[in-house]
Every structure is written in structure tokens, then in C-alpha cells.
Design a protein around this motif. Structure first.
Motif, PDB file in Angstrom:
ATOM      1  N   ASP A 186      60.761-111.092  69.881  1.00  0.00           N
ATOM      2  CA  ASP A 186      61.173-109.719  70.149  1.00  0.00           C
ATOM      3  C   ASP A 186      59.972-108.794  69.954  1.00  0.00           C
ATOM      4  N   PRO A 187      59.580-108.029  70.991  1.00  0.00           N
ATOM      5  CA  PRO A 187      58.407-107.159  70.871  1.00  0.00           C
ATOM      6  C   PRO A 187      58.500-106.155  69.721  1.00  0.00           C
ATOM      7  N   ASP A 188      59.714-105.747  69.357  1.00  0.00           N
ATOM      8  CA  ASP A 188      59.872-104.823  68.235  1.00  0.00           C
ATOM      9  C   ASP A 188      59.534-105.485  66.899  1.00  0.00           C
ATOM     10  N   GLU A 189      59.463-106.797  66.907  1.00  0.00           N
ATOM     11  CA  GLU A 189      59.179-107.552  65.694  1.00  0.00           C
ATOM     12  C   GLU A 189      57.672-107.739  65.467  1.00  0.00           C
ATOM     13  N   TRP A 190      56.860-107.513  66.504  1.00  0.00           N
ATOM     14  CA  TRP A 190      55.424-107.773  66.427  1.00  0.00           C
ATOM     15  C   TRP A 190      54.635-106.502  66.691  1.00  0.00           C
ATOM     16  N   GLU A 191      53.667-106.219  65.841  1.00  0.00           N
ATOM     17  CA  GLU A 191      52.814-105.039  65.990  1.00  0.00           C
ATOM     18  C   GLU A 191      51.440-105.471  66.484  1.00  0.00           C
ATOM     19  N   ASP A 192      51.003-104.854  67.581  1.00  0.00           N
ATOM     20  CA  ASP A 192      49.714-105.192  68.178  1.00  0.00           C
ATOM     21  C   ASP A 192      48.591-104.686  67.274  1.00  0.00           C
ATOM     22  N   GLN A 193      47.795-105.604  66.772  1.00  0.00           N
ATOM     23  CA  GLN A 193      46.654-105.285  65.910  1.00  0.00           C
ATOM     24  C   GLN A 193      45.333-105.555  66.631  1.00  0.00           C
ATOM     25  N   SER A 194      45.388-105.755  67.959  1.00  0.00           N
ATOM     26  CA  SER A 194      44.210-106.138  68.734  1.00  0.00           C
ATOM     27  C   SER A 194      43.085-105.116  68.640  1.00  0.00           C
ATOM     28  N   GLU A 195      43.419-103.860  68.764  1.00  0.00           N
ATOM     29  CA  GLU A 195      42.380-102.825  68.713  1.00  0.00           C
ATOM     30  C   GLU A 195      41.689-102.800  67.361  1.00  0.00           C
ATOM     31  N   ARG A 196      42.469-102.899  66.324  1.00  0.00           N
ATOM     32  CA  ARG A 196      41.906-102.870  64.973  1.00  0.00           C
ATOM     33  C   ARG A 196      41.109-104.126  64.636  1.00  0.00           C
ATOM     34  N   SER A 197      41.557-105.280  65.158  1.00  0.00           N
ATOM     35  CA  SER A 197      40.892-106.540  64.819  1.00  0.00           C
ATOM     36  C   SER A 197      39.760-106.892  65.787  1.00  0.00           C
ATOM     37  N   GLY A 198      39.793-106.317  66.983  1.00  0.00           N
ATOM     38  CA  GLY A 198      38.769-106.636  67.967  1.00  0.00           C
ATOM     39  C   GLY A 198      39.056-107.894  68.762  1.00  0.00           C
ATOM     40  N   VAL A 199      40.152-108.559  68.487  1.00  0.00           N
ATOM     41  CA  VAL A 199      40.583-109.754  69.220  1.00  0.00           C
ATOM     42  C   VAL A 199      42.094-109.648  69.433  1.00  0.00           C
ATOM     43  N   PRO A 200      42.642-110.351  70.442  1.00  0.00           N
ATOM     44  CA  PRO A 200      44.094-110.305  70.628  1.00  0.00           C
ATOM     45  C   PRO A 200      44.810-110.830  69.382  1.00  0.00           C
ATOM     46  N   MET A 201      45.615-109.986  68.772  1.00  0.00           N
ATOM     47  CA  MET A 201      46.288-110.382  67.539  1.00  0.00           C
ATOM     48  C   MET A 201      47.510-109.495  67.312  1.00  0.00           C
ATOM     49  N   TRP A 202      48.608-110.122  66.917  1.00  0.00           N
ATOM     50  CA  TRP A 202      49.835-109.411  66.593  1.00  0.00           C
ATOM     51  C   TRP A 202      50.263-109.811  65.185  1.00  0.00           C
ATOM     52  N   GLN A 203      50.794-108.831  64.458  1.00  0.00           N
ATOM     53  CA  GLN A 203      51.273-109.054  63.094  1.00  0.00           C
ATOM     54  C   GLN A 203      52.768-108.803  63.076  1.00  0.00           C
ATOM     55  N   ASN A 204      53.502-109.683  62.410  1.00  0.00           N
ATOM     56  CA  ASN A 204      54.948-109.557  62.376  1.00  0.00           C
ATOM     57  C   ASN A 204      55.368-108.466  61.401  1.00  0.00           C
TER      58      ASN A 204
END
Length: 166
Positions: free
Chosen positions: A67-85
Motif C-alpha cells: 500500500d503506497p500509504d504505508e511506504w514513504e519515499d526517502q529517495s531524495e534524502r538518501s540519493g538512491v531509490p529507497m522507501w521506508q515503511n
């Protein structure tokens, strides 16, 4: 017989917590009193304590999903594609929650979100991770190395459906 609240008050006093921080000790005592108010038996108390520990450690009780509401996009902050639950901040994904690792898991086990299917082509050529309601869902830890001759990062990027291979 000593109640759990009496036990908590005594232990907090003996450890110096009541003198050191009365508000903290009162909050802990109130928490113990709330827990005690349910009237747990030995078995239900053990289950409730296990759930409380997980919740207080900001862990999930039900399986994680995509569920997209369950994952927060951290890509910009991390510099790589990454999502945090959001339900368990220890869960980090590179594929929007299809698979994830727990950052403090020293085994590096890859987990599959509950609503994702795991399947292997008949030829063993690809590993597909995508919603497939007609197949059984693989929940929890999966040994990808034993399942197919490709690594998970490559498999996620391939996006080749096992049904196409048949």
C-alpha cells in the motif's frame, strides 16, 4: 498478595526512579495500572506483553503490504531509490515495498510484503515479484538464493512475468 501496580511502585522506588523523575515514575505506574485493569490471565498477559513490546518498539503486528500509504519515499534524502515503511521504520525497500529488509537484521533476510506473490519460472530464469491474486502468497523471510539463479535486485528490475515464460 502483591498486585502488579504495587510491584511496579516498589521497583521504581528501589531503582531511584520515583525520586529522580516523579512524573516518569507516575507515567510508568499508570501504564502498569492500565495493563492490569484488563484482568489478564497468565496466557493473555504473556501475549499482551509481547504485543506491547512490539508496539513500543514501533514494529508492525500485521504483515506489511505494498500500500503506497504505508511506504514513504526517502529517495531524495538518501540519493538512491529507497522507501521506508511508516508502520515499521526499520523496514527499508528499494522497490516501493514489494520486498524489504529490516535495517537491524544482521542476517540480511529479504522479506516479501503480504500482498506480493513469489514465483519461479519453469526454466528458473527469472524471479518475479508482482501482485498475483491467483497464486499463493509467500509471507515472511524468503531464501532467494536457493529459489533462483538471479539476485533480488536484478529480479526486481527484470519485471518479466513467469506466465510470459510458459
Amino acid at each position: 498478595m502483591t498486585t502488579l501496580v504495587d510491584h511496579a511502585r516498589r521497583e521504581l522506588a528501589l531503582s531511584g526512579q520515583i525520586d529522580e523523575d516523579p512524573a516518569y515514575a507516575a507515567a510508568v505506574t499508570a501504564t502498569v495500572a492500565a495493563f492490569s485493569s484488563y484482568g489478564h490471565s497468565g496466557g493473555s498477559a504473556e501475549a499482551a506483553v509481547a504485543q506491547l513490546v512490539r508496539l513500543l518498539n514501533f514494529e508492525h503486528l500485521a504483515p506489511l503490504t505494498t500500500d503506497p500509504d504505508e511506504w514513504e519515499d526517502q529517495s531524495e534524502r538518501s540519493g538512491v531509490p529507497m522507501w521506508q515503511n511508516r508502520r515499521n521504520p526499520r523496514a527499508i525497500s528499494i522497490d516501493r515495498g514489494r520486498t524489504y529488509r529490516l535495517v537491524d537484521d544482521e542476517t540480511g533476510t529479504m522479506h516479501v510484503s503480504q500482498d506480493m506473490a513469489y514465483c519461479k519460472c519453469p526454466e528458473g530464469q527469472c524471479l518475479c515479484l508482482y501482485p498475483m491474486p491467483d497464486l499463493a502468497v509467500q509471507r515472511g523471510p524468503v531464501d532467494y538464493a536457493a529459489a533462483a539463479p538471479v539476485d533480488v535486485a536484478e529480479a526486481v528490475s527484470v519485471r518479466r512475468c513467469c506466465q510470459e515464460a510458459r
